[in-house]
Design a protein around this motif. Sequence first.
Motif, mmCIF file in Angstrom:
data_model
loop_
_atom_site.group_PDB
_atom_site.id
_atom_site.type_symbol
_atom_site.label_atom_id
_atom_site.label_comp_id
_atom_site.label_asym_id
_atom_site.label_seq_id
_atom_site.Cartn_x
_atom_site.Cartn_y
_atom_site.Cartn_z
ATOM 1 N N GLN A 438 0.717 -1.132 -0.072
ATOM 2 C CA GLN A 438 0.168 0.155 -0.083
ATOM 3 C C GLN A 438 0.956 1.327 -0.108
ATOM 4 O OE1 GLN A 438 -2.532 -0.585 3.728
ATOM 5 N NE2 GLN A 438 -4.123 -1.683 2.409
ATOM 6 N N ALA A 439 2.014 1.272 0.690
ATOM 7 C CA ALA A 439 2.877 2.434 0.833
ATOM 8 C C ALA A 439 3.382 2.657 -0.840
ATOM 9 C CB ALA A 439 3.821 2.098 1.665
ATOM 10 N N ASP A 440 3.612 1.593 -1.298
ATOM 11 C CA ASP A 440 4.490 1.566 -2.712
ATOM 12 C C ASP A 440 3.159 2.198 -3.728
ATOM 13 O OD1 ASP A 440 6.711 0.625 -1.983
ATOM 14 O OD2 ASP A 440 6.422 -1.414 -2.506
ATOM 15 N N LEU A 441 2.020 1.722 -3.567
ATOM 16 C CA LEU A 441 1.223 2.280 -4.248
ATOM 17 C C LEU A 441 0.695 3.692 -4.057
ATOM 18 C CD1 LEU A 441 -1.375 1.640 -6.179
ATOM 19 C CD2 LEU A 441 -2.631 1.054 -4.256
ATOM 20 N N ARG A 442 0.808 4.110 -2.738
ATOM 21 C CA ARG A 442 0.715 5.537 -2.575
ATOM 22 C C ARG A 442 1.957 6.209 -3.136
ATOM 23 N NH1 ARG A 442 -1.379 3.537 2.421
ATOM 24 N NH2 ARG A 442 0.806 3.914 3.259
ATOM 25 N N ARG A 443 2.841 5.769 -3.158
ATOM 26 C CA ARG A 443 4.121 6.511 -3.650
ATOM 27 C C ARG A 443 3.850 6.522 -5.115
ATOM 28 N NH1 ARG A 443 9.035 2.781 -3.533
ATOM 29 N NH2 ARG A 443 7.539 1.920 -5.129
ATOM 30 N N ASP A 444 3.757 5.203 -5.883
ATOM 31 C CA ASP A 444 3.725 5.517 -7.223
ATOM 32 C C ASP A 444 2.492 6.475 -7.927
ATOM 33 O OD1 ASP A 444 5.698 3.802 -7.194
ATOM 34 O OD2 ASP A 444 4.879 2.076 -8.377
ATOM 35 N N LEU A 445 1.349 6.276 -7.397
ATOM 36 C CA LEU A 445 0.121 7.143 -7.759
ATOM 37 C C LEU A 445 0.662 8.564 -7.407
ATOM 38 C CD1 LEU A 445 -2.860 4.951 -6.549
ATOM 39 C CD2 LEU A 445 -1.978 5.437 -8.752
ATOM 40 N N SER A 446 1.107 8.879 -6.390
ATOM 41 C CA SER A 446 1.387 10.292 -6.006
ATOM 42 C C SER A 446 2.342 10.881 -6.725
ATOM 43 C CB SER A 446 2.085 10.376 -4.680
ATOM 44 O OG SER A 446 3.270 9.545 -4.410
ATOM 45 N N TYR A 447 3.419 9.867 -7.362
ATOM 46 C CA TYR A 447 4.368 10.210 -8.668
ATOM 47 C C TYR A 447 3.631 10.600 -9.715
ATOM 48 C CZ TYR A 447 8.397 10.255 -11.579
ATOM 49 O OH TYR A 447 9.301 10.713 -12.351
ATOM 50 N N ALA A 448 2.423 9.531 -10.171
ATOM 51 C CA ALA A 448 1.969 10.115 -11.397
ATOM 52 C C ALA A 448 1.146 11.478 -11.112
ATOM 53 C CB ALA A 448 0.833 8.755 -11.248
ATOM 54 N N ASP A 449 0.770 11.629 -9.998
ATOM 55 C CA ASP A 449 0.061 12.989 -9.590
ATOM 56 C C ASP A 449 1.078 14.024 -9.863
ATOM 57 O OD1 ASP A 449 -2.309 11.861 -9.182
ATOM 58 O OD2 ASP A 449 -2.247 11.786 -7.063
ATOM 59 N N LEU A 450 2.298 13.762 -9.379
ATOM 60 C CA LEU A 450 3.414 14.872 -9.514
ATOM 61 C C LEU A 450 3.752 15.108 -11.008
ATOM 62 C CD1 LEU A 450 5.534 16.731 -8.573
ATOM 63 C CD2 LEU A 450 7.017 14.751 -8.449
ATOM 64 N N ARG A 451 3.820 14.175 -11.697
ATOM 65 C CA ARG A 451 4.078 14.307 -13.442
ATOM 66 C C ARG A 451 3.249 14.947 -13.914
ATOM 67 N NH1 ARG A 451 9.059 12.163 -14.651
ATOM 68 N NH2 ARG A 451 8.611 13.346 -16.779
ATOM 69 N N ASN A 452 1.628 14.433 -13.696
ATOM 70 C CA ASN A 452 0.628 15.240 -14.184
ATOM 71 C C ASN A 452 0.353 16.497 -13.886
ATOM 72 O OD1 ASN A 452 -1.923 15.187 -15.609
ATOM 73 N ND2 ASN A 452 -2.802 15.227 -13.674
ATOM 74 N N ALA A 453 0.597 17.050 -12.571
ATOM 75 C CA ALA A 453 0.532 18.336 -12.340
ATOM 76 C C ALA A 453 1.796 19.252 -12.947
ATOM 77 C CB ALA A 453 0.761 18.524 -10.653
ATOM 78 N N TYR A 454 2.910 18.911 -13.065
ATOM 79 C CA TYR A 454 4.025 19.200 -13.762
ATOM 80 C C TYR A 454 3.795 19.475 -15.217
ATOM 81 C CZ TYR A 454 8.500 20.000 -15.663
ATOM 82 O OH TYR A 454 9.702 20.605 -16.569
ATOM 83 N N GLY A 455 3.145 18.662 -16.014
ATOM 84 C CA GLY A 455 2.616 18.897 -17.210
ATOM 85 C C GLY A 455 1.155 19.846 -17.336
ATOM 86 N N GLN A 456 0.552 19.980 -16.402
ATOM 87 C CA GLN A 456 -0.499 20.737 -16.443
ATOM 88 C C GLN A 456 -0.182 22.082 -16.192
ATOM 89 O OE1 GLN A 456 -3.778 19.701 -16.838
ATOM 90 N NE2 GLN A 456 -4.223 21.739 -16.952
#
Length: 505
Positions: A438-456
């Motif tokens: 679950q910690a790995d999942l939260r890390r990977d999904l938050s990284y996806a949010d980070l890359r998405n926010a950067y592109g936004q």
Amino acid sequence: MKRSHKLFGASLLALAISGCAVTSQPIERSVSQQRAKSDLQNMYKGQEPLSGPLTLHQAMARAVKYNLEGRLKIMEEALAKRQLDLASFDMLPRMALDAGYVGRNNVNASSSQSVRTGTQSLEPSTSQDRDRDVADLTMVWNVLDFGVSYISAKQQGDQRLIVQERRRKVINTIVQDVRSAYWRAVAAERLLKQIDSLMARVDTARENSQSMSQQRIGDPIQSLAYQRSLIEATRQLEEQRRALSLAKTELATLINLPLNTELTLATQDDYDIPELKVDLASLEQEALTSRPELREQDYQTRISAAETRKAMLRLLPGLEFSAGGHYDSNSFLVEQSWADYGVKVTWNLFNVISAPAAIDVAKAGEEVAAARRQAMSIAVLAQLYVANANYREALRQFQTNQQLSNIDGQIIGQLRNRYQAAGLGELDLIQGELNTLQADLRRDLSYADLRNAYGQIFASAGLDPLPDEVQSTEVQSIATALANREAAWAAGNISVPPVAHAPVR
């Protein structure tokens, strides 16, 4: 004569009744099946096959080239160009060609009557054949209509540019959607196998516990509590699996791949943190200059201003030139073919009455367009600041989740050592692995949010992900262009102006 009139009336009545009796027949299922088969063949026709793991920029390139919504915007742009070409023809003079046969069932004869005495002064006579061939070719050019048509053509040209701006927006949206779906799919690629492996272990532990319960080994309450904990762990794993399993389907939809395609993504071992090297003031200026919505409003303002000029132009009288050639086979004519020409001034006086209202409406349209642009400018700036805030928050959340993931990784290492030394039960180990997952999942999904926010941030600034020219329309060439543009942004270079791209087909 009366009989023929009755027959003609009856025919018209029968035609009207038959027209009212027309009904629409439902489409047969076989026709719909054939249409569905044709659509399935055409949706994925002519696409380059996948070769190797799919990178982010290759996914973006496939979306830009093959996404059906993007194709629709290309077609709309082509339609707008044809409408512009059609509007240009309105500036040409009107030219009408008539040719045909004219006849009547009796002689076109007449006589004259004296207006003083009322007596017939000429016996009935004719100067026209009963059957004639006639032809006319007439050209009329109105200077006022030409001016109005010219302004209308300019407005149609602005409409075409508006379509281009809307296509820019669609491309930005598609690229951003692909970015978001891709990183979530990467998280799924990393974690789904771990989830499936852990679920298999949980199922095995449940079966063993149930077997021991049936053999009445151990405390029944502890055994049931153990099974309940395993079922709860299974439920959590199933929820996580469901959240991840749809990511690849969404990505396949965006890049227009068959939904049953097995996608292999180019995952990376490290988590490269994108850093924003462009100051917010520069992004503000770029957003107010380049956002497709604001540029569309610029064109709408120009269209409204042109509408005001058209309303003022209609106040003027029109100067009309005409010329024509005519032919009539009437044998009584001295000249059976002739040409005529003329110049006249036309002026609709009611336009003088209605023009002030029309001008007021047009000017009000200009004011509304300007007010809409200003309101949209505020909204664009708000979106930019929100995107920047989301990026900062996503960065903090990722860093926190990464620290938690590192700590959970160290904990699971200690738990495995204890389990191997028989100092820890299997349930505690499974729970520890579940927490780590679950910690790995939260890390990977938050990284996806980070890359998405950067592109936004760059999407909110209206920066085009594609340069003005691409070497070729192949997927890899488009992907390279996308990567180079993103690398330039990462280095802080956003000075490339937005342009209307050539259609990527």
